[in-house]
Design a protein around this motif. Structure first.
Motif, PDB file in Angstrom:
ATOM      1  N   SER A   1      30.427 118.932-111.230  1.00  0.00           N
ATOM      2  CA  SER A   1      29.026 119.303-111.429  1.00  0.00           C
ATOM      3  C   SER A   1      28.131 118.295-110.929  1.00  0.00           C
ATOM      4  O   SER A   1      28.022 117.001-111.122  1.00  0.00           O
ATOM      5  CB  SER A   1      28.702 119.417-112.969  1.00  0.00           C
ATOM      6  OG  SER A   1      27.233 120.115-112.833  1.00  0.00           O
TER       7      SER A   1
ATOM      8  N   SER B   1      22.132 120.098-119.332  1.00  0.00           N
ATOM      9  CA  SER B   1      22.155 121.583-119.611  1.00  0.00           C
ATOM     10  C   SER B   1      20.955 122.370-119.927  1.00  0.00           C
ATOM     11  O   SER B   1      20.286 121.560-120.651  1.00  0.00           O
ATOM     12  CB  SER B   1      23.523 121.872-120.730  1.00  0.00           C
ATOM     13  OG  SER B   1      24.461 121.529-120.511  1.00  0.00           O
TER      14      SER B   1
ATOM     15  N   ALA C   1      23.254 123.785-111.190  1.00  0.00           N
ATOM     16  CA  ALA C   1      24.351 123.315-112.176  1.00  0.00           C
ATOM     17  C   ALA C   1      23.651 122.950-113.549  1.00  0.00           C
ATOM     18  O   ALA C   1      24.570 123.140-114.497  1.00  0.00           O
ATOM     19  CB  ALA C   1      24.808 121.635-111.627  1.00  0.00           C
TER      20      ALA C   1
ATOM     21  N   GLN D   1      24.175 126.651-114.957  1.00  0.00           N
ATOM     22  CA  GLN D   1      25.597 126.841-115.059  1.00  0.00           C
ATOM     23  C   GLN D   1      26.106 126.129-116.386  1.00  0.00           C
ATOM     24  O   GLN D   1      27.030 126.613-117.039  1.00  0.00           O
ATOM     25  CB  GLN D   1      26.143 126.424-113.750  1.00  0.00           C
ATOM     26  CG  GLN D   1      27.713 127.199-113.881  1.00  0.00           C
ATOM     27  CD  GLN D   1      27.855 128.458-113.783  1.00  0.00           C
ATOM     28  OE1 GLN D   1      27.417 129.205-112.963  1.00  0.00           O
ATOM     29  NE2 GLN D   1      28.327 129.118-114.943  1.00  0.00           N
ATOM     30  N   ASN D   2      25.747 124.884-116.352  1.00  0.00           N
ATOM     31  CA  ASN D   2      26.408 123.966-117.563  1.00  0.00           C
ATOM     32  C   ASN D   2      25.936 124.641-118.953  1.00  0.00           C
ATOM     33  O   ASN D   2      26.855 124.405-119.915  1.00  0.00           O
ATOM     34  CB  ASN D   2      25.966 122.585-117.632  1.00  0.00           C
ATOM     35  CG  ASN D   2      26.512 121.844-116.165  1.00  0.00           C
ATOM     36  OD1 ASN D   2      27.572 122.252-115.794  1.00  0.00           O
ATOM     37  ND2 ASN D   2      25.876 120.845-115.937  1.00  0.00           N
TER      38      ASN D   2
ATOM     39  N   GLU E   1      32.880 126.426-108.626  1.00  0.00           N
ATOM     40  CA  GLU E   1      31.954 125.642-109.457  1.00  0.00           C
ATOM     41  C   GLU E   1      31.772 126.126-110.665  1.00  0.00           C
ATOM     42  O   GLU E   1      31.695 125.366-111.617  1.00  0.00           O
ATOM     43  CB  GLU E   1      30.522 126.181-108.713  1.00  0.00           C
ATOM     44  CG  GLU E   1      30.543 125.829-107.421  1.00  0.00           C
ATOM     45  CD  GLU E   1      29.458 125.982-106.374  1.00  0.00           C
ATOM     46  OE1 GLU E   1      28.860 126.991-107.086  1.00  0.00           O
ATOM     47  OE2 GLU E   1      29.136 125.583-105.120  1.00  0.00           O
TER      48      GLU E   1
ATOM     49  N   SER F   1      32.258 123.726-114.377  1.00  0.00           N
ATOM     50  CA  SER F   1      31.484 123.448-115.191  1.00  0.00           C
ATOM     51  C   SER F   1      31.793 123.800-116.694  1.00  0.00           C
ATOM     52  O   SER F   1      30.971 123.626-117.834  1.00  0.00           O
ATOM     53  CB  SER F   1      30.048 124.336-115.044  1.00  0.00           C
ATOM     54  OG  SER F   1      30.480 125.630-115.368  1.00  0.00           O
TER      55      SER F   1
ATOM     56  N   THR G   1      32.643 126.588-117.903  1.00  0.00           N
ATOM     57  CA  THR G   1      32.105 127.865-118.289  1.00  0.00           C
ATOM     58  C   THR G   1      33.183 128.619-118.184  1.00  0.00           C
ATOM     59  O   THR G   1      33.638 129.203-117.250  1.00  0.00           O
ATOM     60  CB  THR G   1      31.023 128.178-117.610  1.00  0.00           C
ATOM     61  OG1 THR G   1      29.924 127.187-117.505  1.00  0.00           O
ATOM     62  CG2 THR G   1      30.231 129.628-118.035  1.00  0.00           C
TER      63      THR G   1
ATOM     64  N   LYS H   1      38.838 124.844-116.376  1.00  0.00           N
ATOM     65  CA  LYS H   1      38.211 123.629-115.840  1.00  0.00           C
ATOM     66  C   LYS H   1      39.594 122.920-115.444  1.00  0.00           C
ATOM     67  O   LYS H   1      39.581 122.152-114.209  1.00  0.00           O
ATOM     68  CB  LYS H   1      37.674 122.872-116.670  1.00  0.00           C
ATOM     69  CG  LYS H   1      37.022 121.638-116.149  1.00  0.00           C
ATOM     70  CD  LYS H   1      35.989 120.689-117.065  1.00  0.00           C
ATOM     71  CE  LYS H   1      35.655 119.637-116.381  1.00  0.00           C
ATOM     72  NZ  LYS H   1      34.522 118.810-117.189  1.00  0.00           N
TER      73      LYS H   1
END
Length: 398
Positions: free
Chosen positions: A196, A201, A280, A283-284, A309, A313, A315, A368
């Protein structure tokens, strides 16, 4: 070895295609390869605020240049057409001076027949490899008309076989390329992602789903995604929000109608396109992302860079059984996966992800790990470097 990436996509700021070009160049640079990106088309539309204004630059690991000296398009339509044509000749002339044995021409561009023909002829004269990047079904982003089918057939029959091969993003495109060029050299490189761009966040009042990028129904199924969110949001007592950032959607009225139907005006936030660092952060901070892919030629053959991506992150992601992602992800283990065209199934997955944090975190963690092991630049860069070395060796032995 030097690799010249030829493209009509913008740098350094752009969308998914810009990100993939950047990843290719960095991946090769980290293998000791000198890489230069040549942009043969002025990308910034006259009358709109430009995202890029500089004609060349050093991005740390590689250089780029707009062959016309600027990314800005002129105000006069006839001058634009003239500069578009001349920039193609300038690209060929520049490469003729630069190229030597041991170099590679790597085309990351649309089915640009004229320039592709010029570059193929140049590569053959200099006896250097020329390959194209195949990350989408040719002309697959356009409506499937008789004219489009004719253009695709012409390209695949008369131009594509003159290349030395292609780098394909998916198994479907790999098999498609081999079918149309039995003697070519083909190599599969999936999506490429780095860690990332930000460790921060975004903080929001409610848990939220995030979508960053284009808002098209054909590619992103954004209307049915909004329907699924609306139903899930009501079922969850409106304790979850949906944040979307990107260019204006051509389906905005349909989206507004759905927002009004489910009375979720306070739960949906449309933001303008954000810089990479902000994307980012959003997304985080998200607890979930939805990549809703319809069953069409574009999605069956492609592989969403955005998916990489999202996985990187950490997610959790909801996606569909369409396309290359299903070679890498499993439902309930590394993603939530549903059949396409069923917003009610996405609704159920949203509710499941919201209510079961333990499972959601496990799925996000496993996703991840897959991204880190398979989509990282060092691993894929070494593979791509080896492929190019093989092509150079074969050329020199002829």
């Amino acid at each position: 070895m030097r690799v010249f990436i030829i493209t009509n996509n913008p740098l350094p700021n752009g969308m998914a295609s810009t990100h993939r070009i950047d990843c290719y160049a960095k991946a090769l640079a980290r293998q000791g390869v000198t890489c230069e990106v040549i942009i043969y088309h002025r990308t910034e539309i006259y009358g709109r605020k430009p995202k890029n204004t500089i004609g060349s630059g050093d991005l740390g690991e590689y250089r780029y240049q707009y062959i016309g000296g600027t990314p800005l398009r002129g105000s006069n339509v006839f001058y634009r057409q003239y500069s578009d044509l001349m920039d193609k000749f300038r690209t060929t002339a520049y490469l003729r001076k630069q190229l030597r044995q041991g170099d590679v021409l790597f085309l990351y561009m649309s089915e640009e027949h004229f320039l592709t023909y010029l570059l193929i002829r140049l590569a053959h004269q200099l006896n250097i490899p020329i390959v194209r990047e195949l990350c989408e079904y040719p002309y697959g982003t356009k409506e499937e008309t008789l004219k489009i089918r004719w253009k695709r057939a012409f390209y695949m029959r008369h131009i594509f076989p003159k290349l030395d091969g292609a780098v394909c993003i998916s198994e479907s495109l790999y098999q498609f390329a081999k079918k149309h060029h039995p003697y070519g050299h083909f190599f599969k490189v999936p999506i490429l992602v780095e860690r990332s761009r930000s460790d921060e966040s975004y903080r929001h009042t409610h848990p939220y789903i995030y979508h960053g990028g284009t808002l098209y129904e054909r590619k992103d199924a954004i209307v049915s995604t909004m329907q699924a969110f609306g139903e899930a949001c009501v079922a969850l007592g409106k304790k979850v929000d949906f944040i979307l950032s990107g260019p204006p959607s051509p389906h905005q009225q349909e989206l507004n109608d759905l927002i009004h139907r489910y009375d979720i005006e306070d739960n949906v936030f449309f933001l303008p396109q954000q810089p990479p660092e902000k994307v980012a952060q959003y997304q985080n901070g998200a607890f979930l992302t939805i990549l809703n892919k319809h069953d069409n030629s574009q999605n069956r053959n492609g592989f969403s860079t955005k998916l990489g991506e999202v996985l990187m992150s950490e997610t959790a992601v909801i996606t569909t059984t369409v396309g290359e992602a299903n070679y890498w992800l499993k439902d309930g283990e590394s993603a939530y996966i549903v059949a396409p065209g069923h917003p009610e199934l996405i609704k159920e997955k949203i509710i499941e992800a919201f209510n079961d944090e333990k499972t959601r975190n496990r799925i996000a963690h496993n996703g991840k790990l897959i991204a880190e092991q398979n989509f990282n630049l060092s691993y894929q860069g070494a593979r791509l470097h080896g492929f190019f070395e093989q092509l150079i060796l074969e050329k020199s032995s002829r």
